[in-house]
Scaffold this motif. Structure first.
Motif, short mmCIF file in Angstrom:
data_model
loop_
_atom_site.label_atom_id
_atom_site.label_comp_id
_atom_site.label_asym_id
_atom_site.label_seq_id
_atom_site.Cartn_x
_atom_site.Cartn_y
_atom_site.Cartn_z
N LEU A 55 -28.13 72.66 22.69
CA LEU A 55 -29.70 73.00 22.23
C LEU A 55 -29.57 72.68 20.03
CD1 LEU A 55 -31.53 75.87 23.93
CD2 LEU A 55 -31.36 73.41 24.16
N GLN A 56 -28.23 73.15 19.80
CA GLN A 56 -28.58 73.27 18.52
C GLN A 56 -27.97 71.82 17.80
OE1 GLN A 56 -26.31 75.14 20.82
NE2 GLN A 56 -26.38 77.12 19.61
N ASN A 57 -27.58 70.88 18.77
CA ASN A 57 -27.82 69.51 18.41
C ASN A 57 -29.19 68.95 18.00
OD1 ASN A 57 -25.23 69.92 18.65
ND2 ASN A 57 -24.69 69.07 20.42
N GLU A 58 -30.19 69.62 18.41
CA GLU A 58 -31.65 68.70 18.61
C GLU A 58 -32.17 69.12 17.02
OE1 GLU A 58 -35.19 67.17 18.16
OE2 GLU A 58 -33.21 66.60 19.90
N GLN A 59 -32.35 68.29 16.52
CA GLN A 59 -33.04 68.94 14.71
C GLN A 59 -34.24 69.69 14.75
OE1 GLN A 59 -33.57 66.30 12.42
NE2 GLN A 59 -33.41 66.79 10.61
N LEU A 60 -35.85 69.50 16.07
CA LEU A 60 -36.46 69.84 16.09
C LEU A 60 -35.58 71.36 16.45
CD1 LEU A 60 -39.44 70.61 15.31
CD2 LEU A 60 -39.50 69.68 17.57
N LEU A 61 -35.26 71.90 17.18
CA LEU A 61 -35.38 73.12 18.57
C LEU A 61 -34.09 73.52 17.54
CD1 LEU A 61 -34.42 72.14 22.23
CD2 LEU A 61 -36.14 73.50 20.94
N GLN A 62 -32.67 72.96 15.83
CA GLN A 62 -32.38 73.98 15.22
C GLN A 62 -33.26 74.74 14.49
OE1 GLN A 62 -30.21 72.13 11.52
NE2 GLN A 62 -28.99 71.89 14.14
N GLY A 63 -34.10 73.25 13.41
CA GLY A 63 -35.18 74.39 12.84
C GLY A 63 -36.52 75.76 13.65
N ILE A 64 -36.45 75.47 14.79
CA ILE A 64 -37.34 76.08 15.58
C ILE A 64 -36.33 77.86 15.85
CG2 ILE A 64 -38.11 77.98 17.32
CD1 ILE A 64 -39.13 74.42 18.10
N PHE A 65 -35.04 77.45 15.42
CA PHE A 65 -34.61 79.23 15.28
C PHE A 65 -33.68 79.59 14.43
CE2 PHE A 65 -33.07 76.73 20.14
CZ PHE A 65 -33.31 78.27 20.78
N SER A 66 -33.47 78.32 13.21
CA SER A 66 -33.56 79.22 12.42
C SER A 66 -34.88 79.87 11.58
CB SER A 66 -33.63 77.71 11.34
OG SER A 66 -32.03 77.32 11.47
N PHE A 67 -36.00 79.32 11.93
CA PHE A 67 -37.08 80.25 10.78
C PHE A 67 -37.01 81.27 11.85
CE2 PHE A 67 -41.76 81.03 12.09
CZ PHE A 67 -41.97 81.27 11.14
N ILE A 68 -37.33 81.47 13.44
CA ILE A 68 -37.80 82.51 13.88
C ILE A 68 -36.08 83.41 13.43
CG2 ILE A 68 -36.90 84.07 16.08
CD1 ILE A 68 -38.23 81.67 17.45
N ALA A 69 -34.80 82.74 13.53
CA ALA A 69 -33.96 83.90 12.73
C ALA A 69 -34.14 84.48 11.50
CB ALA A 69 -32.26 83.06 12.22
N ILE A 70 -34.67 83.82 10.35
CA ILE A 70 -34.55 84.32 9.36
C ILE A 70 -36.01 85.02 9.54
CG2 ILE A 70 -36.17 82.91 7.50
CD1 ILE A 70 -34.36 80.78 7.40
N ALA A 71 -37.16 85.16 9.94
CA ALA A 71 -38.22 85.49 10.43
C ALA A 71 -37.74 87.03 11.11
CB ALA A 71 -39.33 84.91 10.98
N SER A 72 -36.98 87.25 11.94
CA SER A 72 -36.80 87.93 12.39
C SER A 72 -35.89 89.08 11.28
CB SER A 72 -36.37 88.37 12.93
OG SER A 72 -36.27 87.04 14.75
#
Length: 479
Positions: free
Chosen positions: A260-277
């Motif tokens: 999942l981490q290789n897909e740029q869009l999903l990578q951005g979603i996970f990063s946003f969730i991590a930062i927001a959390s």
């Protein structure tokens, strides 16, 4: 199913049998003490079975399960948590108005559900494990039905868990529509050959909503504080540790299988969730005067930290995540163990002011809680420091600079509310704390001993993390 596959399933069969044993003990009208001791022995038997089957790993049990080193570690951690939670449960429920016997049926079923998640490699086993876990938690959260907070918390979790199941099933349907399979490995091969289509990303995004609710990621976190506050402290400890270990384990396995981490869009979603959390969890915890709510918002931030280890999608990130789960679980068991042992028969020890001057009344409990708070803050010489350092190192290694910088900044914010709790422990007491009633001294002092051992484990993991980290890496090689 051959003999080796059946042997690999033995620990999970013992977990399933533990609930049946409790049902039989209740039918024969045996005492709470007998049920507690029997449950403890069943959990110990599960650990023995896991040790006996270690040479057969890894073992795939088609089409639903895979039992490997990763599953052995996470399942063992869940069983360890339940051993401690079971001990806390005895001294808590023995003095309550509710009959505590049926509680252990639900606790062991929830443990089975969390353990099934750790070995899932298929959407069907994922759904079955999650439903066993969730349905058991409905009853556990609202077990003290004479308390309004408990009923309210149980209903909130029920409604949100139903919503989670709907998202989960819809996401699975979309992924199945695209790939024609529900097996993680087959889906991963499809992604490698065809890439992430729009339908696939949409399905995974909806699945992520379901997982986000269970792990209380932002913006799916609104239930966490109310459920943590309303549930009995041992149940809250289970939700914060064993329940989340199971769900995060299946997220790790799913992410590794699909890349999942290789897909740029999903990578951005996970990063946003991590930062927001990380940001929201720490900011909401700043003003809390209820220690259970403080730990609830703190857990949101900590699983944001864990996502930083998830983002690289490599072995170092996986090792960091597992060590963090171990350190976090041991630390939270200390914190909720103190809350449990300090709670009275009518009201839980929830208010931070309740702990004012605890060091001058019960110094052992104050020291244990202080070490737990220091570990959650990531202070050196405690387990939280190497755990957070490994997460940071995995993020730096993969050049995830924004999440890493946010992790450092929010960790500084977290220092305030953790150190505030420690400061209250050492203030001059204003009033006497209600004495804890001792009905069964053996269990009462066993709880004191277990809290001391957990505190020493926090210090040992902080001082000598190398052996544990090497052990985790060896287990991960059994995949």
């Amino acid at each position: 199913m051959n003999e080796l596959e059946l042997q690999a399933l033995l620990p999970f069969m013992v977990l399933a049998a533990s609930s049946l044993v409790v049902i039989l003990l209740i039918a024969f009208r045996l005492s709470h003490t007998v049920i507690q001791i029997s449950g403890f022995m069943m959990m110990c038997l599960t650990v023995i079975c896991m040790w006996l089957v270690r040479d057969t790993l890894p073992r795939e049990i088609p089409p639903l399960l895979v039992i490997d080193g990763f599953a052995a570690f996470t399942t063992g951690l869940i069983v360890f948590v339940v051993l401690a939670v079971g001990l806390f449960s005895y001294i808590y429920f023995e003095e309550r108005e509710e009959n505590p016997k049926e509680y252990y049926i639900l606790l062991f079923l929830a443990t089975l559900g969390a353990a099934v998640l750790t070995v899932s490699k298929h959407f069907i086993s994922l759904f079955i494990g999650l439903e066993i876990l969730s349905i058991s938690l409905y009853g556990l959260i609202g077990y003290l039905r004479n308390r309004n907070n408990a009923v309210e918390a149980g209903l909130k979790y029920l409604m949100l868990a139903a919503l989670t199941s709907a998202f989960l099933l819809f996401g699975m349907a979309l992924v199945y529509l695209e790939t024609g399979s529900m097996d993680f490995a087959v889906i991963g091969r499809h992604v490698q050959s065809s890439g992430f289509s729009v339908l696939m990303i949409l399905g995974i995004g909806i699945l992520l909503v379901a997982v986000g609710f269970k792990l209380a990621f932002v913006p799916f976190h609104l239930w966490a504080a109310d459920v943590y506050q309303g549930a009995p402290p041992p149940v809250t400890a289970f939700i914060a540790t064993a329940s989340k270990i199971g769900v995060f384990s299946v997220l790790l396995r799913f992410g590794q299988s699909l890349g999942l981490q290789n897909e740029q869009l999903l990578q951005g979603i996970f990063s946003f969730i991590a930062i927001a959390s990380m940001i929201v969890g720490n900011l909401l915890a700043l003003r809390q005067q209820n220690i259970k709510r403080l730990l609830a918002y703190s857990s949101i931030a900590h699983f944001g930290y864990l996502l930083v280890a998830f983002l690289p999608g490599n072995d170092n990130g996986e090792t960091a995540a597992l060590f963090y789960l171990l350190s976090y679980s041991v630390t939270l068991l200390c914190a909720f163990g103190i809350i449990t042992i300090m709670s009275g028969t009518k009201q839980d020890a929830e208010s931070v002011s309740f702990y004012q001057g605890l060091f001058w009344k019960q110094p052992i409990l104050a020291v244990v809680l202080s070490v737990a708070m220091l570990s959650l803050a990531g202070i050196p010489l405690t387990a939280g420091f190497p755990a957070k350092f490994m997460v940071l190192a995995s993020g730096v290694e993969d050049s995830r600079w924004i999440p890493v910088l946010v992790l450092v900044a929010t960790s500084v914010i977290g220092l305030y509310y953790y150190l505030r709790v420690i400061g209250i422990l050492f203030e001059k007491p204003e009033e006497e704390t209600a004495a804890t009633k001792v009905l069964h001294p053996f269990f009462y002092y066993a709880t004191y001993t277990s809290l001391t051992v957990l505190m020493l484990a926090i210090c040992w993991l902080g001082l000598f993390p190398g052996n544990v980290i090497d052990g985790i890496r060896q287990l991960l090689q059994l995949e």
